[in-house]
Scaffold this motif. Sequence first.
Motif, PDB file in Angstrom:
ATOM      1  N   ARG A  50       0.749  -1.163  -0.113  1.00  0.00           N
ATOM      2  CA  ARG A  50       0.198   0.097  -0.020  1.00  0.00           C
ATOM      3  C   ARG A  50       0.992   1.097  -0.116  1.00  0.00           C
ATOM      4  NH1 ARG A  50      -5.577   0.633   0.583  1.00  0.00           N
ATOM      5  NH2 ARG A  50      -6.162   2.632  -0.158  1.00  0.00           N
ATOM      6  N   PHE A  51       2.015   1.277   0.721  1.00  0.00           N
ATOM      7  CA  PHE A  51       2.769   2.374   0.803  1.00  0.00           C
ATOM      8  C   PHE A  51       3.561   2.538  -0.780  1.00  0.00           C
ATOM      9  CE2 PHE A  51       7.331   4.020   1.922  1.00  0.00           C
ATOM     10  CZ  PHE A  51       7.021   5.238   2.117  1.00  0.00           C
ATOM     11  N   LYS A  52       3.691   1.407  -1.406  1.00  0.00           N
ATOM     12  CA  LYS A  52       4.278   1.414  -2.607  1.00  0.00           C
ATOM     13  C   LYS A  52       3.167   2.143  -3.716  1.00  0.00           C
ATOM     14  CE  LYS A  52       6.547  -1.933  -4.693  1.00  0.00           C
ATOM     15  NZ  LYS A  52       6.635  -3.290  -5.460  1.00  0.00           N
TER      16      LYS A  52
ATOM     17  N   LEU B 102       0.886   8.496   6.043  1.00  0.00           N
ATOM     18  CA  LEU B 102      -0.315   8.501   6.501  1.00  0.00           C
ATOM     19  C   LEU B 102      -1.597   7.969   5.987  1.00  0.00           C
ATOM     20  CD1 LEU B 102      -0.176  12.466   7.473  1.00  0.00           C
ATOM     21  CD2 LEU B 102       0.036  10.660   8.917  1.00  0.00           C
ATOM     22  N   ARG B 103      -1.512   7.881   4.688  1.00  0.00           N
ATOM     23  CA  ARG B 103      -2.654   7.179   3.768  1.00  0.00           C
ATOM     24  C   ARG B 103      -2.562   5.944   3.901  1.00  0.00           C
ATOM     25  NH1 ARG B 103      -5.488   9.825  -0.083  1.00  0.00           N
ATOM     26  NH2 ARG B 103      -5.290  12.121  -0.236  1.00  0.00           N
ATOM     27  N   THR B 104      -1.348   5.284   4.021  1.00  0.00           N
ATOM     28  CA  THR B 104      -1.116   3.769   4.322  1.00  0.00           C
ATOM     29  C   THR B 104      -1.786   3.193   5.173  1.00  0.00           C
ATOM     30  OG1 THR B 104       1.050   3.824   2.787  1.00  0.00           O
ATOM     31  CG2 THR B 104       0.635   1.781   4.251  1.00  0.00           C
ATOM     32  N   PHE B 105      -1.451   3.925   6.728  1.00  0.00           N
ATOM     33  CA  PHE B 105      -2.157   3.628   7.654  1.00  0.00           C
ATOM     34  C   PHE B 105      -3.733   3.850   7.808  1.00  0.00           C
ATOM     35  CE2 PHE B 105       2.467   2.839   8.719  1.00  0.00           C
ATOM     36  CZ  PHE B 105       2.453   1.622   9.248  1.00  0.00           C
ATOM     37  N   SER B 106      -4.129   4.949   7.248  1.00  0.00           N
ATOM     38  CA  SER B 106      -5.294   5.225   7.227  1.00  0.00           C
ATOM     39  C   SER B 106      -6.098   4.029   6.574  1.00  0.00           C
ATOM     40  CB  SER B 106      -5.765   6.803   6.973  1.00  0.00           C
ATOM     41  OG  SER B 106      -5.434   6.643   5.392  1.00  0.00           O
ATOM     42  N   THR B 107      -5.726   3.515   5.601  1.00  0.00           N
ATOM     43  CA  THR B 107      -6.509   2.490   4.764  1.00  0.00           C
ATOM     44  C   THR B 107      -5.917   1.060   5.423  1.00  0.00           C
ATOM     45  OG1 THR B 107      -4.947   2.706   3.083  1.00  0.00           O
ATOM     46  CG2 THR B 107      -6.842   4.237   3.056  1.00  0.00           C
ATOM     47  N   GLY B 108      -4.677   0.687   4.647  1.00  0.00           N
ATOM     48  CA  GLY B 108      -4.320  -0.431   4.954  1.00  0.00           C
ATOM     49  C   GLY B 108      -4.058  -0.817   6.621  1.00  0.00           C
ATOM     50  N   GLY B 109      -3.636   0.443   7.495  1.00  0.00           N
ATOM     51  CA  GLY B 109      -3.286   0.156   8.694  1.00  0.00           C
ATOM     52  C   GLY B 109      -4.652  -0.322   9.337  1.00  0.00           C
TER      53      GLY B 109
ATOM     54  N   TYR C 280     -11.969  -5.105  -8.758  1.00  0.00           N
ATOM     55  CA  TYR C 280     -10.673  -4.034  -8.602  1.00  0.00           C
ATOM     56  C   TYR C 280      -9.905  -4.574  -7.174  1.00  0.00           C
ATOM     57  CZ  TYR C 280      -7.968   0.292  -8.119  1.00  0.00           C
ATOM     58  OH  TYR C 280      -7.108   1.061  -8.069  1.00  0.00           O
ATOM     59  N   SER C 281     -10.793  -5.148  -6.358  1.00  0.00           N
ATOM     60  CA  SER C 281     -10.011  -5.551  -5.069  1.00  0.00           C
ATOM     61  C   SER C 281      -9.359  -6.781  -5.279  1.00  0.00           C
ATOM     62  CB  SER C 281     -11.220  -5.946  -3.984  1.00  0.00           C
ATOM     63  OG  SER C 281     -11.796  -4.542  -3.778  1.00  0.00           O
ATOM     64  N   ILE C 282     -10.123  -7.572  -5.959  1.00  0.00           N
ATOM     65  CA  ILE C 282      -9.247  -8.925  -6.448  1.00  0.00           C
ATOM     66  C   ILE C 282      -7.898  -8.546  -7.367  1.00  0.00           C
ATOM     67  CG2 ILE C 282      -9.260 -11.015  -8.063  1.00  0.00           C
ATOM     68  CD1 ILE C 282     -10.852 -11.233  -5.291  1.00  0.00           C
ATOM     69  N   ARG C 283      -8.138  -7.763  -8.172  1.00  0.00           N
ATOM     70  CA  ARG C 283      -6.693  -7.345  -8.849  1.00  0.00           C
ATOM     71  C   ARG C 283      -5.580  -6.810  -7.925  1.00  0.00           C
ATOM     72  NH1 ARG C 283      -7.632  -6.389 -14.539  1.00  0.00           N
ATOM     73  NH2 ARG C 283      -9.665  -6.712 -15.127  1.00  0.00           N
ATOM     74  N   ARG C 284      -6.291  -5.826  -7.022  1.00  0.00           N
ATOM     75  CA  ARG C 284      -5.145  -5.158  -6.195  1.00  0.00           C
ATOM     76  C   ARG C 284      -4.374  -5.916  -4.913  1.00  0.00           C
ATOM     77  NH1 ARG C 284      -2.702  -0.353  -7.472  1.00  0.00           N
ATOM     78  NH2 ARG C 284      -4.010   0.636  -9.184  1.00  0.00           N
ATOM     79  N   MET C 285      -5.354  -6.926  -4.444  1.00  0.00           N
ATOM     80  CA  MET C 285      -5.041  -7.762  -3.516  1.00  0.00           C
ATOM     81  C   MET C 285      -4.478  -8.911  -3.796  1.00  0.00           C
ATOM     82  SD  MET C 285      -5.551  -5.514  -1.022  1.00  0.00           S
ATOM     83  CE  MET C 285      -5.194  -6.724   0.197  1.00  0.00           C
ATOM     84  N   GLY C 286      -4.504  -9.237  -5.146  1.00  0.00           N
ATOM     85  CA  GLY C 286      -3.806 -10.704  -5.450  1.00  0.00           C
ATOM     86  C   GLY C 286      -2.552 -11.076  -5.066  1.00  0.00           C
ATOM     87  N   VAL C 287      -1.673  -9.925  -5.577  1.00  0.00           N
ATOM     88  CA  VAL C 287      -0.251 -10.223  -5.245  1.00  0.00           C
ATOM     89  C   VAL C 287       0.066 -10.062  -3.653  1.00  0.00           C
ATOM     90  CG1 VAL C 287       1.982  -8.962  -5.398  1.00  0.00           C
ATOM     91  CG2 VAL C 287       0.649  -9.292  -7.364  1.00  0.00           C
TER      92      VAL C 287
END
Length: 879
Positions: A249-251, A264-271, A795-802
């Motif tokens: 998510r940071f990348k 900040l955005r990484t930890f507000s979402t993925g965090g 979109y979630s499947i595409r993004r979270m697959g890796v």
Amino acid sequence: MKHILKFKWPITALMLIFAVVSFVMSPNLTQLAAEKGDVQLADDQPSEQARQFLEAYDQDNEMVSLVLEFEGTVSENESDIQSYIDEINNIEDVENVINPFDLQSDMQGNFINDDNGVMMIPMEYVGPIEDVSSIAADINELNPTEAEASVTSDELIQVTLEESAMDGIQSTEIFTLIIVIAVLLLMFRSVVTPFVPVAVVGIAYLLGQSYVGWAVEWFGFPVSPQTQSFLIVILFGIGTDYCILLLNRFKEEMQHYDKHEAILRTFSTGGKTVFISGISGAIVFGVLYFANFEIYRSAVGVAIAIIFLLLALYTILPALMHLLGRYIFWPSIKKTEFQESRLWTPLGIFSLKYPTRIIFSVIAILIAVSFLYNEEVNFDSLEEIDDSYPAVHATNVISDNFDEGTIFPVEVILSNGDDLLTEESLSRLDAVASTVNNIEGVKEVQTLTRPSGEEVEDFSVRSQLSQTSDSMDDMISGLEEISSGLSETSDNLSESNMESGDLSQLSQGITDINENISQISTYMTQTGDTVGAAQQLGEVQSGLTAMSEEVETANAQMAEQSAAAQAQMEELSSGLSDSAEGITEIQNGLEEVQTLLDGISANSAVDQTGLHVPQDYINNEDVQSSIDQYSFGSNEALTMNVILDVDPYSHEAMNILDDVESTVNDELQRLDRNETDAYFSGVTSMNRDLNEISNSDYNRVVTIFIITLFVILAVIFRSLILPISMIGSIFVTYFASLTITQWLLGFIGMGELNWAVPFFSLIIFAALGIDYSIFIIDRFREELANRSIRDAIEYSIRRMGVVVITAVIILSGTFAALIPSGMVILIQVASIIIFALLFYAFVVLPLLVPALVVTFGKGNWWPFRAPGNVNQTKFKDEE
């Protein structure tokens, strides 16, 4: 997070100091597990009640077996073995060393296999149980023979298990680090990225194991030999997963923002996703505290470690992100663009195209495979470790050369608080032993009345009466000879013109007594009335006493006859003396018979058992060793060793034990011994209780686990449907994977799972697998703000697959680090979880989850309101 970034360096320094100081000052968790990690059963379990009863009488001693393996025969080394046994007898706290050479020939076969050159020498260790290993070493050092010596006992096997676990932990730590670093290097193609999760999780692990150790030492927190292994693999597994999610998510955020804003955005979402997953995992493992069984409760330590993992993720990781920025992915600094999964994307699109077919196909296959699962588990702790350990080797040698039941019998203890070393009690004991001996699967029963395991026929009242009848027949023959002799003496006296009237009357009296004894013998044989026979024998005995006195008087009178007939009178006197002695012998025999009959008459157990253990047997010096072996507590308790004809660790043995227990209790009730308590001890008894409590805990804890997880997910996602879909997918995947893994393990001889494996593998997989569902569903909920349901899940499947695939590979790798430990339970748990994770990540998540989501549509959030634009135009357009 803004405040954490503002004070990142002081916070990082404090965390490092906190971790190091805690690790240095905390107790050694591995050592605590070895000291306090034994299997403990509840007080109401039969084997535990037996242990407490034995402990109350100071009889909870360790039975130890020395095994000698000669290249030749055992018999040719008898003198050396005798010397060895003498030396062992001098060891403090070693008692009751059995010398097989002193046993009867029919019993020696239980301890000597001369053909294979193997001998077993049982003994009893009465010292502190923690010193049994040093005693075993002392026994080995005293060996003067040329044989290979090894010692085993139940406690030595447990100690060996702990040693094996400690060795396994060291290899697990090394392999876990190697695998995590190698997979991260391959996935991120960066030499910096792999060390970030290692640093973050390493700090969490130091803190986690430190506080678990303190909890064990201070508050009696549950612990087991597997606790630290699970801490390592689970913490590094999920910790690395969380780091991968946040780094990816940071990348992703770094493509549009500077490093500060990206953090900040990484930890507000993925965090938030990580926090939800972490708290869920901690609660799930925390639920295990409500288990009754200590070894299950020992996994609660993982919950403590997860809390420290979240603390490290929210403090150390953002500091490293801010310090390194894009260089955290070096040398791929410029390649920060996101890449879709080449596997999940086509699978997800296919699933969305044919959702109904996918749902029915996948679920039908998983359920069908699940029904083929073999629920029978293995309780043989020896399978946990290899033959290189002396205790295991000795036990294996015994199994190969003797009956396993001999070294691990079922011990039945009978007690009513009174002296049981009586004719009546032993008669009932032998009756119980006889009935138990007839149970299918019981080879023999060894107890005080049958120390060799063979029934003593002479204890049968029918046999005793038959022998008594034979003895009385012999007495009749003897009295006939005496009567004939007296008649001859009387005739000689008549020819000598001497008085013979008294002798003629004696001869007739003996004839009358003879007839009486014959009648009594016939009466006793036909009626079995020992009381009447004993009374009649008493009258006969009185008559014999009077006759004996008359014979002595006649003998004295003849001694006073004239010197002219001296020679003839001496001969007649000698004949009368022999007659008197014969009458005395017969009288003594009648006394013995009467004593036996009185004993049978007084023994109230005879009518119920048909058995009578005479007092002469109890008083016999040769029986004293058996009394010492099979009674204790001032003879208030008697024991029976029930030798099974099957593996004492098997389920078949547990079923036979059920029959033994019900038979003993039924016999005691039939014999009106309701006040007599029966206890059942031994390996089979403990494993049966283990099976019962583990099954009970399994059902109870899994139910609590499902309810707790359902409530957590329902609150997080404000839905009753999504939790059912997520939990359901976890469970069908697990049971299908369990079945398939069991088949695969069968090819290497591990198909029968250890009793603790199904529980641990289910809890661990469910706690880990649900994380990946949360990763997808939380991202799906986030994307619903601007997308339709179908587009959001795609979109979630595409993004979270890796992310998920990388996480699963790393987590599988960390569990693979358990395999070199050599412990069967860890190998089986690791194999099941690895297969389940891979199956879940490559089949269920990309196919079943999106199909379920798109099929339920707006109903995914029933009965609550759907989030984002699901209630707006986009959803209507989609329809």
